[in-house]
Scaffold this active site. Sequence first.
Site, PDB file in Angstrom:
ATOM      1  N   HIS A   1       0.838  -1.204   0.000  1.00 49.41           N
ATOM      2  CA  HIS A   1       0.000   0.000   0.000  1.00 49.41           C
ATOM      3  C   HIS A   1       0.873   1.254   0.000  1.00 49.41           C
ATOM      4  CE1 HIS A   1      -3.179  -2.875   1.349  1.00 49.41           C
ATOM      5  NE2 HIS A   1      -3.935  -2.090   0.598  1.00 49.41           N
TER       6      HIS A   1
ATOM      7  N   HIS B   1       0.765   1.636  -5.521  1.00 51.49           N
ATOM      8  CA  HIS B   1      -0.632   1.185  -5.449  1.00 51.49           C
ATOM      9  C   HIS B   1      -1.583   2.372  -5.600  1.00 51.49           C
ATOM     10  CE1 HIS B   1      -4.336  -0.699  -4.146  1.00 51.49           C
ATOM     11  NE2 HIS B   1      -4.437   0.173  -3.144  1.00 51.49           N
TER      12      HIS B   1
ATOM     13  N   HIS C   1      -6.726   7.590  -2.055  1.00 50.60           N
ATOM     14  CA  HIS C   1      -7.566   6.647  -1.324  1.00 50.60           C
ATOM     15  C   HIS C   1      -6.839   5.844  -0.255  1.00 50.60           C
ATOM     16  CE1 HIS C   1      -5.805   3.349  -3.585  1.00 50.60           C
ATOM     17  NE2 HIS C   1      -6.492   2.512  -2.832  1.00 50.60           N
ATOM     18  N   ASP C   2      -5.533   5.621  -0.359  1.00 48.85           N
ATOM     19  CA  ASP C   2      -4.791   4.840   0.645  1.00 48.85           C
ATOM     20  C   ASP C   2      -3.605   5.610   1.207  1.00 48.85           C
ATOM     21  OD1 ASP C   2      -6.087   2.491   1.240  1.00 48.85           O
ATOM     22  OD2 ASP C   2      -5.238   1.373  -0.440  1.00 48.85           O
TER      23      ASP C   2
ATOM     24  N   ASP D   1      -9.544  -0.403  -6.873  1.00 46.87           N
ATOM     25  CA  ASP D   1      -8.744  -0.876  -5.745  1.00 46.87           C
ATOM     26  C   ASP D   1      -8.302  -2.321  -5.937  1.00 46.87           C
ATOM     27  OD1 ASP D   1      -7.481  -0.413  -3.366  1.00 46.87           O
ATOM     28  OD2 ASP D   1      -9.237  -0.754  -2.109  1.00 46.87           O
TER      29      ASP D   1
END
Length: 861
Positions: free
Chosen positions: A559, A563, A599-600, A720
């Site tokens: 992550h 990613h 998002h991460d 994702d």
Amino acid sequence: MGEVTAEQVEKFLDSNIIFAKQYYNLRYRAKVISDMLGAKEAAVDFSNYHSLSSVEESEIIFDLLRDFQENLQAERCIFNVMKKLCFLLQADRMSLFMYRVRNGIAELATRLFNVHKDAVLEECLVAPDSEIVFPLDMGVVGHVAHSKKIANVVNTEEDEHFCDFVDTLTEYQTKNILASPIMNGKDVVAVIMAVNKVDEPHFTKRDEEILLKYLNFANLIMKVYHLSYLHNCETRRGQILLWSGSKVFEELTDIERQFHKALYTVRAFLNCDRYSVGLLDMTKQKEFFDVWPVLMGEAPPYSGPRTPDGREINFYKVIDYILHGKEDIKVIPNPPPDHWALVSGLPTYVAQNGLICNIMNAPAEDFFAFQKEPLDESGWMIKNVLSMPIVNKKEEIVGVATFYNRKDGKPFDEMDETLMESLAQFLGWSVLNPDTYESMNRLENRKDIFQDMVKYHVKCDNEEIQKILKTREVYGKEPWECEEEELAEILQGELPDAEKYEINKFHFSDLPLTELELVKCGIQMYYELKVVDKFHIPQEALVRFMYSLSKGYRRITYHNWRHGFNVGQTMFSLLVTGKLKRYFTDLEALAMVTAAFCHDIDHRGTNNLYQMKSQNPLAKLHGSSILERHHLEFGKTLLRDESLNIFQNLNRRQHEHAIHMMDIAIIATDLALYFKKRTMFQKIVDQSKTYETQQEWTQYMMLEQTRKEIVMAMMMTACDLSAITKPWEVQSKVALLVAAEFWEQGDLERTVLQQNPIPMMDRNKADELPKLQVGFIDFVCTFVYKEFSRFHEEITPMLDGITNNRKEWKALADEYDTKMKALEEEKQKQQTAKQGAAGDQPGGNPSPAGGAPASKSCCIQ
């Protein structure tokens, strides 16, 4: 001398008053007073009605005074007064009606009924469930209580206030009435009533005087009783507030523990058999994924009762305190609607209206359906109920307290309401303590989190930006000193070609590129979407934002920035190559790609469950979707910085909409929400097949924001998980990175939490990776890409990719199973051979043919 008659003696004494007085004082006064004070009962004949002498009347008065001195029970004292009055007034019956206020409405209720000169207290005392109740606008007693004046009704048939429903009930005929209020200052305490004058047509003026004279005793008795009762209530209230206050300030962190400690401590002062507290859910606004089914018409909107501030009435916990028999406490989380404390509907009604409800005869209640049978083996039944809201400082109802069965058998009265209300009000105000503590704790957690962020993350500085915006090299000045045209010229030469790098293809691979090249590719996507010029995004801010995003991702196994970029690239591909852009505005496309990149950000390499198990501050700050909410807050924090804010030139409405789309998009990446939204998405896909033209369907989709949000949320899931759709040579490598990060979390669970990890995160079960991958593809991934390929055939390459990868993983899983099966068979053969050899050894115990193998632990020599 002849015999002297009584008439002559009486005539002589009347003519010689002074002599009579001297003679009486000398011979009889001391003896009469001594006998009167020493007697247990008045020496008056009550067997028949007759006129009383002054001595007999004095004896009655002394008897009443002695009874008042020796008897502490108010009902018995009043009963004795009424018996004497029955005789004095020559009334057939007398009754006492107590004044009270129930639920804000004044009324009169029978306390002593049908008292006569030979009556027994137990027969005349009215039980709470047998009361006759008069409102103040009904009957003679109601009129007396309302007017606060004595009433002498000569003929009931001619009186406008008379009501014959008691006569009908008791089969008794009331002909005349004498009634008077019993006062405490200016307040009515009770009404005493005599009916049907014996041997005379009606009560006279003389009877009114007698009643008022002897009513002084009743007034005194009621006043003393009332003052004693008030003193007792105030003492109890003081004790309740004192003890509950001590417990409230002992527990400042949690409202449930605070209420429980306070209510349990004051149980002895509440004077009831049982009480329960229902705590209300304080949620005012539902999450978007709970609203979608209603907006899509799949679930009916909530139509039940609401609190005065608009919340749905949902008791998330009921605490039941049992004080009769063996004391016990029962805590019922998420109680069902048919739970005995809720099934009547009274707590819901109180929570809905915010009113105090006093039910004096629960079995006869029509509006609320109380249980009429015993609740438990002890045979305890509900007789009377007092329920009230617990209201905080914001005037929000946080719970409902309900008290059952006053210990003395009487219904709860106005003083009980006042006392219980004081407790409920104090508890409601004390909610401010845990609320304040929670706010402080939230701020403290935020501080810890942001300190951690500041230590680890640093936004793009002036040196780093020169790696992309080489203004010093080209123009000899800093980026903020350049015009937008100059920056655009530099970026045109620095940014990669979209076709050459295939950033709009589903099979794109980041592996050959450096992290800086990925930053440049990300910037190029904004130009490809044509949002930079349209929304006047400062190019320096765009570069700094993307570079800061790359630094915001931690250097962890999977992550990381790669990613994050891949998710953004897949979102871009779905919009452009997958033709999903047609449903969204340019502003929404800008927000969606930005959300995908963010998002991460600041992912720790561990999942939400680990955050909760390790008691990470994030878990205390966010109740659900822990990491997703953190990623969202981090991304919004970057956007709040002026030098990084790519939304800075949006107007207020555009900015709010863009942030709203980001909120939904990032939180939607929580796989725990995936199963909630996929059925709704499938219905949208099915619906799309019913339209004849693409244009009609597109127009229909763009009309409803909820449908667009559902599609966007599913797009985020597809992005994702997109690594599972890449070519096998890419996917196999990425899968190992994912597995490695999972194993690292498993190691942490073993070492830090002292727990055994699940197989997916167990490094010792790495050989099962192919099997786990097949299960993950079948259970989670395939649905997403199958539905998207049905929705838009341009997305079919993603489905083809996952199908091919499943075959590869399945082949590896089958190969692994074959090897494991062969090893197991070989192991069994070796064990069989070893057992056979042991049976042939000297001293062995060979098993008989066809029998069981020899024992490994026992050998017979």
